[in-house]
Design a protein around this motif. Structure first.
Motif, PDB file in Angstrom:
ATOM      1  N   ALA A 171      23.080  32.200  43.845  1.00  0.00           N
ATOM      2  CA  ALA A 171      23.565  30.679  44.417  1.00  0.00           C
ATOM      3  C   ALA A 171      24.635  29.661  43.949  1.00  0.00           C
ATOM      4  O   ALA A 171      25.466  28.789  44.233  1.00  0.00           O
ATOM      5  CB  ALA A 171      22.729  29.689  43.727  1.00  0.00           C
ATOM      6  N   LEU A 172      25.536  30.639  42.804  1.00  0.00           N
ATOM      7  CA  LEU A 172      26.372  29.613  42.256  1.00  0.00           C
ATOM      8  C   LEU A 172      27.984  29.866  43.664  1.00  0.00           C
ATOM      9  O   LEU A 172      27.940  30.429  44.592  1.00  0.00           O
ATOM     10  CB  LEU A 172      27.043  31.035  40.484  1.00  0.00           C
ATOM     11  CG  LEU A 172      26.287  30.823  39.585  1.00  0.00           C
ATOM     12  CD1 LEU A 172      26.864  31.757  38.420  1.00  0.00           C
ATOM     13  CD2 LEU A 172      25.693  29.417  39.117  1.00  0.00           C
ATOM     14  N   ASP A 173      28.711  29.180  43.156  1.00  0.00           N
ATOM     15  CA  ASP A 173      29.699  28.893  44.185  1.00  0.00           C
ATOM     16  C   ASP A 173      31.394  28.768  43.183  1.00  0.00           C
ATOM     17  O   ASP A 173      30.941  28.078  41.759  1.00  0.00           O
ATOM     18  CB  ASP A 173      29.138  28.262  44.836  1.00  0.00           C
ATOM     19  CG  ASP A 173      29.475  26.593  44.848  1.00  0.00           C
ATOM     20  OD1 ASP A 173      29.666  26.321  43.488  1.00  0.00           O
ATOM     21  OD2 ASP A 173      28.895  25.815  45.402  1.00  0.00           O
ATOM     22  N   ARG A 174      32.320  28.327  43.923  1.00  0.00           N
ATOM     23  CA  ARG A 174      33.822  29.085  43.416  1.00  0.00           C
ATOM     24  C   ARG A 174      33.709  27.089  42.153  1.00  0.00           C
ATOM     25  O   ARG A 174      34.403  27.425  41.275  1.00  0.00           O
ATOM     26  CB  ARG A 174      34.798  28.669  43.849  1.00  0.00           C
ATOM     27  CG  ARG A 174      35.606  27.416  45.409  1.00  0.00           C
ATOM     28  CD  ARG A 174      36.787  28.206  45.971  1.00  0.00           C
ATOM     29  NE  ARG A 174      35.898  29.868  46.313  1.00  0.00           N
ATOM     30  CZ  ARG A 174      37.783  29.822  47.264  1.00  0.00           C
ATOM     31  NH1 ARG A 174      38.342  29.128  47.714  1.00  0.00           N
ATOM     32  NH2 ARG A 174      36.573  30.436  47.632  1.00  0.00           N
ATOM     33  N   GLU A 175      33.289  26.285  42.964  1.00  0.00           N
ATOM     34  CA  GLU A 175      33.379  24.587  42.108  1.00  0.00           C
ATOM     35  C   GLU A 175      32.155  25.055  40.574  1.00  0.00           C
ATOM     36  O   GLU A 175      32.941  24.419  39.771  1.00  0.00           O
ATOM     37  CB  GLU A 175      33.056  23.990  42.678  1.00  0.00           C
ATOM     38  CG  GLU A 175      33.738  23.229  44.248  1.00  0.00           C
ATOM     39  CD  GLU A 175      33.811  23.808  45.053  1.00  0.00           C
ATOM     40  OE1 GLU A 175      32.482  24.307  45.505  1.00  0.00           O
ATOM     41  OE2 GLU A 175      35.344  24.317  45.471  1.00  0.00           O
ATOM     42  N   ASP A 176      31.539  26.437  40.935  1.00  0.00           N
ATOM     43  CA  ASP A 176      30.626  25.915  39.065  1.00  0.00           C
ATOM     44  C   ASP A 176      31.369  27.044  38.675  1.00  0.00           C
ATOM     45  O   ASP A 176      31.852  26.541  37.121  1.00  0.00           O
ATOM     46  CB  ASP A 176      29.656  27.123  39.712  1.00  0.00           C
ATOM     47  CG  ASP A 176      28.759  26.406  40.076  1.00  0.00           C
ATOM     48  OD1 ASP A 176      27.912  24.989  39.761  1.00  0.00           O
ATOM     49  OD2 ASP A 176      27.584  27.324  40.700  1.00  0.00           O
TER      50      ASP A 176
END
Ligand code: FES
Length: 138
Positions: free
Chosen positions: A90-95
Motif C-alpha cells: 500500500a505504500l506510494d511515492r508520497e510515503d
C-alpha cells in the motif's frame, strides 16, 4: 533555505554516507533487484519475514546509486521493519518522499522510489502475484 529543509538534506547525506541496513541477509525470505532505467543504477532489496510469513522482520539492500536512491533505500529498509506485506504493497511515492522530507524533482522521482518498487515487486513475486525478472522504475 529554511532550517527544516536543511535538516532533511543533512539527514539524506547522513543516510547516503552511512547507509542503514546495507548488506546481504543470511537467510532472506525473498530478494529482488531493480534498476532505474534513466541511469542504469541497480538496487537489490532483501526481506526476512517473521514466522507468520506476513510481517517484515528485517529488510536490507545492496547496490549503487545517487544520494537520493541510497538514502531512500536506507530510510525505507528501516521503515519496513514491522510492516506487513499488505502495508508494504500500500505504500506510494508520497510515503517515500515524505521520508526524504524534500521536494523531489520529476527526474529524480525514479531514484526516490526505486527501493520501494523493488521491495513491492519482490513481495508480489513471493506471493505469486507477479512475474518480473528486474523491476524498472517507470
Ligand atoms: Fe541513478 Fe539516482 S541517478 S538512482
Amino acid at each position: 533555505m529554511s532550517a527544516g529543509r536543511d535538516m532533511y538534506r543533512q539527514q539524506i547525506l547522513d543516510h547516503y554516507k552511512n547507509p542503514r541496513n546495507y548488506g546481504e541477509l543470511d537467510d532472506p525470505t525473498f530478494s529482488h533487484v531493480g534498476e532505474n532505467p534513466l541511469c542504469g543504477d541497480e538496487i537489490r532489496v532483501e526481506v526476512k519475514l517473521d514466522e507468520d510469513d506476513e510481517t517484515i522482520e528485517y529488510a536490507a539492500f545492496t547496490g549503487d546509486g545517487c544520494a537520493i536512491s541510497q538514502a531512500s533505500a536506507s530510510m525505507l529498509t528501516d521503515e519496513l521493519r514491522g510492516l506487513t506485506l499488505k502495508e508494504l504493497a500500500a505504500l506510494d511515492r508520497e510515503d517515500v518522499t515524505d521520508l526524504l522530507g524534500v521536494d523531489v524533482s520529476p527526474m529524480r522521482v525514479k531514484c526516490a522510489v526505486l527501493s520501494e518498487k523493488v521491495a513491492q515487486d519482490g513481495a508480489a513475486i513471493y506471493e505469486g502475484e507477479k512475474e518480473v525478472d528486474v523491476t524498472k522504475t517507470e
